[in-house]
Design an enzyme around this catalytic site. Structure first.
Site, PDB file in Angstrom:
ATOM      1  N   TYR A 157      -1.024   4.026  15.022  1.00 19.17           N
ATOM      2  CA  TYR A 157      -0.368   2.933  14.284  1.00 19.17           C
ATOM      3  C   TYR A 157       1.109   2.858  14.668  1.00 19.17           C
ATOM      4  O   TYR A 157       1.633   1.777  14.971  1.00 19.17           O
ATOM      5  CB  TYR A 157      -0.528   3.165  12.777  1.00 19.17           C
ATOM      6  CG  TYR A 157       0.013   2.055  11.911  1.00 19.17           C
ATOM      7  CD1 TYR A 157      -0.683   0.862  11.750  1.00 19.17           C
ATOM      8  CD2 TYR A 157       1.224   2.197  11.240  1.00 19.17           C
ATOM      9  CE1 TYR A 157      -0.189  -0.160  10.938  1.00 19.17           C
ATOM     10  CE2 TYR A 157       1.722   1.189  10.428  1.00 19.17           C
ATOM     11  CZ  TYR A 157       1.018   0.010  10.284  1.00 19.17           C
ATOM     12  OH  TYR A 157       1.511  -0.996   9.485  1.00 19.17           O
ATOM     13  N   THR A 192       1.223  -3.770  -1.284  1.00 21.23           N
ATOM     14  CA  THR A 192       0.122  -4.669  -0.946  1.00 21.23           C
ATOM     15  C   THR A 192      -1.198  -3.923  -1.131  1.00 21.23           C
ATOM     16  O   THR A 192      -1.224  -2.688  -1.115  1.00 21.23           O
ATOM     17  CB  THR A 192       0.212  -5.179   0.519  1.00 21.23           C
ATOM     18  OG1 THR A 192      -0.100  -4.097   1.394  1.00 21.23           O
ATOM     19  CG2 THR A 192       1.589  -5.741   0.841  1.00 21.23           C
TER      20      THR A 192
HETATM   21  P1  NAD Z   1      -4.059  -6.952   4.522  1.00 17.94           P
HETATM   22  O1  NAD Z   1      -5.127  -5.994   4.889  1.00 17.94           O
HETATM   23  O2  NAD Z   1      -3.961  -7.320   3.084  1.00 17.94           O
HETATM   24  O3  NAD Z   1      -4.212  -8.285   5.352  1.00 17.94           O
HETATM   25  C1  NAD Z   1      -4.521  -8.285   6.689  1.00 17.94           C
HETATM   26  C2  NAD Z   1      -5.682  -9.239   6.971  1.00 17.94           C
HETATM   27  O4  NAD Z   1      -5.959  -9.079   8.361  1.00 17.94           O
HETATM   28  C3  NAD Z   1      -6.988  -8.930   6.228  1.00 17.94           C
HETATM   29  O5  NAD Z   1      -7.428 -10.064   5.496  1.00 17.94           O
HETATM   30  C4  NAD Z   1      -7.974  -8.578   7.336  1.00 17.94           C
HETATM   31  O6  NAD Z   1      -9.292  -9.091   7.110  1.00 17.94           O
HETATM   32  C5  NAD Z   1      -7.349  -9.232   8.534  1.00 17.94           C
HETATM   33  N1  NAD Z   1      -7.740  -8.615   9.811  1.00 17.94           N
HETATM   34  C6  NAD Z   1      -7.951  -7.304  10.064  1.00 17.94           C
HETATM   35  N2  NAD Z   1      -8.324  -7.148  11.355  1.00 17.94           N
HETATM   36  C7  NAD Z   1      -8.354  -8.390  11.909  1.00 17.94           C
HETATM   37  C8  NAD Z   1      -8.642  -8.877  13.197  1.00 17.94           C
HETATM   38  N3  NAD Z   1      -9.044  -8.062  14.203  1.00 17.94           N
HETATM   39  N4  NAD Z   1      -8.544 -10.214  13.431  1.00 17.94           N
HETATM   40  C9  NAD Z   1      -8.167 -11.050  12.461  1.00 17.94           C
HETATM   41  N5  NAD Z   1      -7.889 -10.658  11.192  1.00 17.94           N
HETATM   42  C10 NAD Z   1      -7.972  -9.330  10.925  1.00 17.94           C
HETATM   43  O7  NAD Z   1      -2.726  -6.276   5.072  1.00 17.94           O
HETATM   44  P2  NAD Z   1      -1.175  -6.349   4.635  1.00 17.94           P
HETATM   45  O8  NAD Z   1      -0.867  -5.134   3.843  1.00 17.94           O
HETATM   46  O9  NAD Z   1      -0.821  -7.664   4.103  1.00 17.94           O
HETATM   47  O10 NAD Z   1      -0.494  -6.112   6.043  1.00 17.94           O
HETATM   48  C11 NAD Z   1      -0.249  -7.136   6.935  1.00 17.94           C
HETATM   49  C12 NAD Z   1       0.669  -6.643   8.044  1.00 17.94           C
HETATM   50  O11 NAD Z   1       1.812  -5.975   7.499  1.00 17.94           O
HETATM   51  C13 NAD Z   1       0.012  -5.640   8.983  1.00 17.94           C
HETATM   52  O12 NAD Z   1       0.404  -5.914  10.309  1.00 17.94           O
HETATM   53  C14 NAD Z   1       0.591  -4.303   8.552  1.00 17.94           C
HETATM   54  O13 NAD Z   1       0.585  -3.364   9.595  1.00 17.94           O
HETATM   55  C15 NAD Z   1       1.988  -4.733   8.165  1.00 17.94           C
HETATM   56  N6  NAD Z   1       2.676  -3.782   7.300  1.00 17.94           N
HETATM   57  C16 NAD Z   1       2.243  -3.567   6.024  1.00 17.94           C
HETATM   58  C17 NAD Z   1       2.926  -2.651   5.226  1.00 17.94           C
HETATM   59  C18 NAD Z   1       2.493  -2.374   3.817  1.00 17.94           C
HETATM   60  O14 NAD Z   1       3.074  -1.484   3.169  1.00 17.94           O
HETATM   61  N7  NAD Z   1       1.518  -3.109   3.307  1.00 17.94           N
HETATM   62  C19 NAD Z   1       4.021  -1.952   5.731  1.00 17.94           C
HETATM   63  C20 NAD Z   1       4.418  -2.199   7.037  1.00 17.94           C
HETATM   64  C21 NAD Z   1       3.747  -3.117   7.800  1.00 17.94           C
END
Ligand code: NAD
Length: 261
Positions: A157, A192
């Site tokens: 990651y 989230t």
């Molecule tokens: P989430 O899981 O709620 O939403 C992500 C969506 O992506 C999901 O609906 C999932 O079905 C979809 N998905 C997964 N694989 C896929 C693919 N191959 N093709 C298309 N869609 C796909 O996630 P989130 O917490 O909102 O995170 C979103 C972004 O934020 C990510 O890139 C994550 O790495 C980044 N991020 C999140 C955090 C955190 O604390 N939540 C921190 C740093 C970075």
């Protein structure tokens, strides 16, 4: 302020979300962009998740798995066919799961995370650039992670997100002449569903315990950010307010990157 994206068209990947009690980054961005006047195409690997987001706003749902190039081609084509132009692309998809330190992580896990987080973002970018360069404008926002610069033994990651940062600056540099901007956001600890419920499930802790542990580590008021904090940063970078900003990698982390321990 309203209408900050009036007349713009936007594709957001991962615009559904992992089920849970709070809002994900992609869904928050889709809602905010629509509220600010953009036409939004919500893409997700799981169509029902994208449809849930679309039910809350005036937008379009589209099924696309960003780890498949044919789906990335189809996604950009869907935007182009619908609007004739694509002003904004947000690469929000990001996964973890099964990861670990370098001496333990398995090859299949490494490959899957790199494929989705890095190669997926590059493929959608590549196909969107063909449209954006032809129209001499566009804004790409990549959702990276603070894990790109400081993480917790999740090597695949972390490396995938570090590479997303460089994908961002490289894309910015190569396309500036064509009026296409590319910036990234590094969210820190966000409340989230993927983060909180995901960690709770993986570790057997309650969501309340996960929340308290994460909150305690955030310098700014001892509280995690939310999907809305990511969304407001993305709104700015996507909009014309950031017209002279490209190649920036911005932490949205409540000050977490400013201190050790
Ligand atoms: P989430 O899981 O709620 O939403 C992500 C969506 O992506 C999901 O609906 C999932 O079905 C979809 N998905 C997964 N694989 C896929 C693919 N191959 N093709 C298309 N869609 C796909 O996630 P989130 O917490 O909102 O995170 C979103 C972004 O934020 C990510 O890139 C994550 O790495 C980044 N991020 C999140 C955090 C955190 O604390 N939540 C921190 C740093 C970075």
């Amino acid at each position: 302020m309203a209408d900050r994206l009036k007349g713009k068209t936007a594709i957001i990947t991962g615009a559904g979300q992992t089920p849970g009690e709070t809002i994900g980054n992609g869904r928050a961005m889709a809602m905010l962009f629509a509220r600010e006047g953009a036409e939004v195409l919500c893409a997700d690997r799981l169509l029902d998740r994208a449809e849930e987001t679309v039910a809350m706003i005036a937008a379009f749902a589209h099924q696309a798995d960003v780890s498949r190039d044919a789906d990335c081609v189809g996604l950009i084509e869907a935007g182009k066919t619908r609007w004739g132009r694509i002003d904004i692309l947000v690469n929000n998809v990001g996964i973890g799961g099964g990861d670990g330190p370098a001496h333990r992580v398995e090859e299949a896990v490494w490959d899957r995370i790199m494929m989705v987080n890095l190669k997926g973002a590059w493929m959608t970018t590549k196909h969107a650039l063909a449209v954006m360069r032809a129209q001499d404008s566009g804004s790409i926002v990549n959702i990276s992670s603070l894990a790109a610069i400081a993480g917790g033994n999740q090597v695949a990651y972390e490396v995938s997100k570090a590479a997303v940062n460089r994908l961002t600056t490289s894309t910015a540099s190569a396309n500036a002449r064509h009026g296409v901007r590319c910036n990234a956001i590094m969210p820190g600890y966000m409340d989230t569903p993927m983060a909180v419920s995901g960690i709770a499930q993986a570790t057997g802790q309650s969501t309340q315990d996960v929340r308290e542990t994460r909150d305690a580590r955030v310098p700014l008021r001892g509280k995690m950010g939310t999907g809305w904090d990511t969304a407001y940063a993305a709104l700015f970078l996507a909009s014309d307010e950031a017209a002279f900003i490209t190649g920036v990698v911005m932490a949205v982390d409540g000050g977490m990157s400013t201190r050790m321990g």
